[in-house]
Design an enzyme around this catalytic site. Structure first.
Site, PDB file in Angstrom:
ATOM      1  N   MET A  63     -12.155   4.603   4.886  1.00  0.00           N
ATOM      2  CA  MET A  63     -11.136   5.090   5.810  1.00  0.00           C
ATOM      3  C   MET A  63     -11.645   4.948   7.244  1.00  0.00           C
ATOM      4  SD  MET A  63      -8.458   5.969   4.128  1.00  0.00           S
ATOM      5  CE  MET A  63      -7.579   6.726   5.510  1.00  0.00           C
ATOM      6  N   MET A  98       0.402  11.557  -0.781  1.00  0.00           N
ATOM      7  CA  MET A  98      -0.223  12.733  -0.168  1.00  0.00           C
ATOM      8  C   MET A  98       0.427  14.003  -0.723  1.00  0.00           C
ATOM      9  SD  MET A  98      -0.389  11.480   3.802  1.00  0.00           S
ATOM     10  CE  MET A  98      -0.690   9.768   4.232  1.00  0.00           C
ATOM     11  N   HIS A 135       0.844  -1.196   0.000  1.00  0.00           N
ATOM     12  CA  HIS A 135       0.000   0.000   0.000  1.00  0.00           C
ATOM     13  C   HIS A 135       0.882   1.249   0.000  1.00  0.00           C
ATOM     14  CE1 HIS A 135      -3.953   1.868   0.717  1.00  0.00           C
ATOM     15  NE2 HIS A 135      -3.307   2.729   1.489  1.00  0.00           N
ATOM     16  N   ASP A 189      -8.678   1.033   5.996  1.00  0.00           N
ATOM     17  CA  ASP A 189      -7.354   1.634   6.170  1.00  0.00           C
ATOM     18  C   ASP A 189      -7.402   2.595   7.340  1.00  0.00           C
ATOM     19  OD1 ASP A 189      -4.896   2.873   5.961  1.00  0.00           O
ATOM     20  OD2 ASP A 189      -5.248   3.749   3.994  1.00  0.00           O
ATOM     21  N   GLY A 231      -0.279  -0.505   8.718  1.00  0.00           N
ATOM     22  CA  GLY A 231       0.997   0.201   8.656  1.00  0.00           C
ATOM     23  C   GLY A 231       1.906  -0.155   9.803  1.00  0.00           C
ATOM     24  N   SER A 232       1.715   0.522  10.937  1.00  0.00           N
ATOM     25  CA  SER A 232       2.590   0.296  12.085  1.00  0.00           C
ATOM     26  C   SER A 232       2.441  -1.115  12.637  1.00  0.00           C
ATOM     27  CB  SER A 232       2.308   1.333  13.184  1.00  0.00           C
ATOM     28  OG  SER A 232       0.936   1.365  13.519  1.00  0.00           O
ATOM     29  N   GLY A 279      -5.571   2.372  11.549  1.00  0.00           N
ATOM     30  CA  GLY A 279      -5.672   1.748  12.864  1.00  0.00           C
ATOM     31  C   GLY A 279      -5.928   0.255  12.819  1.00  0.00           C
ATOM     32  N   PHE A 319      -2.207  10.860   8.131  1.00  0.00           N
ATOM     33  CA  PHE A 319      -1.096  10.441   8.977  1.00  0.00           C
ATOM     34  C   PHE A 319      -1.269   8.991   9.413  1.00  0.00           C
ATOM     35  CE2 PHE A 319      -1.308  15.023   9.429  1.00  0.00           C
ATOM     36  CZ  PHE A 319       0.034  15.401   9.313  1.00  0.00           C
ATOM     37  N   HIS A 338      -2.795   4.620  -3.012  1.00  0.00           N
ATOM     38  CA  HIS A 338      -3.914   5.360  -2.418  1.00  0.00           C
ATOM     39  C   HIS A 338      -3.614   6.844  -2.560  1.00  0.00           C
ATOM     40  CE1 HIS A 338      -6.232   6.396   1.562  1.00  0.00           C
ATOM     41  NE2 HIS A 338      -6.796   6.924   0.493  1.00  0.00           N
TER      42      HIS A 338
END
Length: 231
Positions: free
Chosen positions: A138, A38, A34, A176, A198-199, A178, A144, A67
């Site tokens: 989302m 931005m 992904h 997407d 992500g994280s 959290g 962020f 994205h």
């Protein structure tokens, strides 16, 4: 319904993108990579663009899921297909002609996807669904990484899955924001089958193991979810 995991390079080390892409690839690894684009206008953050996507597409065999959190996607989205993206997501809030744009993305050979911010309802766009290959809900405000999952998005995911079923579409439903071990099962139960993390992946000691764990949790939930059994 096949569960797919799409790790977000927004949480990767930008100085080592090729290595970070390889860290989540290979058998049993990421289904997609992904790529969060931005422009510091549509969202208050600036990341990367077409040249980096071109380089990434040469550096990994994992298909790129771009994205676009940018203004004027009608102009820019086709360039990301040309740069090597296998799937391109534009935000409906920014698109001037979403149907025409989705058709152009498809015509160039990529999967067309449309994203909705948390406050954007799905219902006004029901008639657009047949033009898409994927819809992105989302589950945080875009801009962020590392934000907390918004539980209030779960009913919206359910309504979207109901609309997909109503029209008999083979439409992927991506979430997407959290997405982690503590939230992925709730998303899967509500109707999501493609998960951006992500994280939860790149912040883990072993990103490949994190992907396997997320996939396992989602698959177990989807196997017994009412929406999947009905499909």
């Amino acid at each position: 319904m096949a569960v797919q995991i799409s790790p977000s390079i927004l949480s990767a080390d930008f100085a080592r993108l090729a290595e970070e892409a390889k860290a989540v690839g290979g058998p049993g690894g990421a289904d997609w990579l992904h790529v969060d684009v931005m422009d510091n206008h549509f969202v208050p953050n600036l990341t990367l663009g077409v040249p980096v996507v071109e380089s990434l597409s040469r550096a990994t065999d994992t298909p790129l899921d771009c994205h676009l959190m940018i203004e004027d996607p009608d102009r820019w989205a086709p360039q990301y297909v040309e740069a090597g993206a296998g799937s391109v997501t534009f935000h409906v809030e920014a698109a001037a002609a979403p149907v025409r744009l989705a058709r152009e993305i498809r015509a160039k050979g990529a999967r067309a996807s449309m994203a909705l911010k948390p406050a954007t309802p799905i219902e006004p766009y029901e008639d657009l669904l047949p033009e898409l290959d994927m819809l992105l809900i989302m589950t945080v405000e875009p801009g962020f990484g590392g934000q907390a999952f918004l539980d209030i998005m779960l009913p919206k995911i359910r309504r979207t899955r109901e609309l997909i079923a109503k029209h008999g579409l083979e439409l992927w439903l991506q979430v997407d924001g959290g997405v982690a071990a503590s939230t992925i099962e709730r998303c899967a139960e509500a109707g999501a089958d493609v998960f951006v993390a992500g994280s939860a992946v790149y912040g883990a000691e072993d990103p490949a193991a994190a992907i396997r764990a997320l996939r396992g949790a989602a698959e177990q939930t989807v196997a017994t979810a009412g929406w999947a059994c009905a499909h």
